[in-house]
Design a protein around this motif. Structure first.
Motif, mmCIF file in Angstrom:
data_model
loop_
_atom_site.group_PDB
_atom_site.id
_atom_site.type_symbol
_atom_site.label_atom_id
_atom_site.label_comp_id
_atom_site.label_asym_id
_atom_site.label_seq_id
_atom_site.Cartn_x
_atom_site.Cartn_y
_atom_site.Cartn_z
ATOM 1 N N HIS A 68 -2.430 -2.798 -4.766
ATOM 2 C CA HIS A 68 -3.222 -3.339 -4.547
ATOM 3 C C HIS A 68 -3.077 -3.892 -3.910
ATOM 4 O O HIS A 68 -2.375 -4.669 -3.652
ATOM 5 C CB HIS A 68 -4.633 -3.101 -5.518
ATOM 6 C CG HIS A 68 -5.308 -3.580 -5.101
ATOM 7 N ND1 HIS A 68 -6.848 -2.713 -4.615
ATOM 8 C CD2 HIS A 68 -6.169 -4.884 -5.356
ATOM 9 C CE1 HIS A 68 -7.616 -3.858 -4.445
ATOM 10 N NE2 HIS A 68 -7.290 -4.807 -4.547
ATOM 11 N N GLU B 207 -7.041 -3.944 1.324
ATOM 12 C CA GLU B 207 -8.397 -2.890 0.595
ATOM 13 C C GLU B 207 -9.286 -4.111 -0.059
ATOM 14 O O GLU B 207 -10.509 -3.207 0.103
ATOM 15 C CB GLU B 207 -8.006 -2.288 -0.605
ATOM 16 C CG GLU B 207 -6.351 -1.518 -0.605
ATOM 17 C CD GLU B 207 -6.382 -0.582 -2.050
ATOM 18 O OE1 GLU B 207 -6.454 0.575 -2.442
ATOM 19 O OE2 GLU B 207 -5.400 -1.629 -2.909
ATOM 20 N N ARG C 1 0.641 -1.338 0.409
ATOM 21 C CA ARG C 1 0.102 0.308 0.117
ATOM 22 C C ARG C 1 0.580 1.180 -0.278
ATOM 23 O O ARG C 1 0.362 2.190 -0.656
ATOM 24 C CB ARG C 1 -0.578 0.287 1.114
ATOM 25 C CG ARG C 1 -2.070 -0.775 0.809
ATOM 26 C CD ARG C 1 -3.349 -0.572 -0.132
ATOM 27 N NE ARG C 1 -3.855 0.790 0.180
ATOM 28 C CZ ARG C 1 -4.498 0.644 0.934
ATOM 29 N NH1 ARG C 1 -5.393 -0.112 2.047
ATOM 30 N NH2 ARG C 1 -5.357 2.183 1.317
#
Length: 186
Positions: free
Chosen positions: A61, A83, A56
């Motif tokens: 991602h 996420e 991150r």
């Protein structure tokens, strides 16, 4: 993001921020994200949190694959860096998801759970249950473990070659990228 390759990072839930093992896993996550990969972990603490954090921080991602069964005996949410959370009902479903839905695997130091993750992905690739993919084990723990386990009488050379050992996070990501670009372990 949709066509990014997904790399599962396995390792212990024990390492704390600031420790050498945490920071090495954080570096793995960062380097994977910088190389354009989606990082996928078991979603909780330790190596999972570290790799997620590194990814991150590098703009990558992060997918966290969690388990309702785990949370029954160890109540904790996915780490703050996740996420996309994929919640499996059982530990078995979680493990299979992490193995089946990865283009490659990086195995950081860990205990019985991490050993089972390494053994499962290795065995599945060996017998053709899943397509060949890079499996990179990082650090002296895995070098010693594999040296003690692998016996020529039981493990053929072509099956030994399915797992690559790397000393550092940087070496692990370099080897993984090379293998993905060349189409398999070398």
């Amino acid at each position: 993001m949709a066509n990014q390759k997904v790399i599962s990072v396995f390792g212990s839930a024990a390492p704390k921020p600031g420790t050498a093992n945490y920071e090495e896993a954080r570096t793995v996550g960062r380097l994977l994200a910088e190389a354009g990969f989606t990082v996928q972990t078991g979603g909780y603490s330790g190596v999972m949190s570290a790799a997620s954090q590194g990814a991150r921080e590098a703009g990558g991602h992060v997918i966290g694959v969690t388990s309702a069964q785990i949370e029954q005996f160890r109540p904790m949410p996915a780490n703050q860096w996740v996420e996309t959370e994929i919640k499996c009902q059982t530990l078995r479903e979680r493990l299979l998801y992490l193995v089946d839905n990865a283009d490659g695997v990086v195995v950081m130091p860990g205990g019985i759970g991490t050993l089972s993750e390494l053994a499962l992905v290795w065995s599945f690739v060996q017998v053709g249950e899943i397509s060949p993919r890079p499996i990179v084990a990082v650090g002296g723990l895995w070098q010693r473990t594999l040296a003690a386990f692998v016996d020529d009488e039981y493990v053929r050379d072509e099956h030994k070659a399915l797992v690559t050992v790397a000393r550092t996070a940087a070496e692990a990501v370099k080897k993984l990228v090379e293998q993905l670009n060349e189409g398999g372990p070398k």
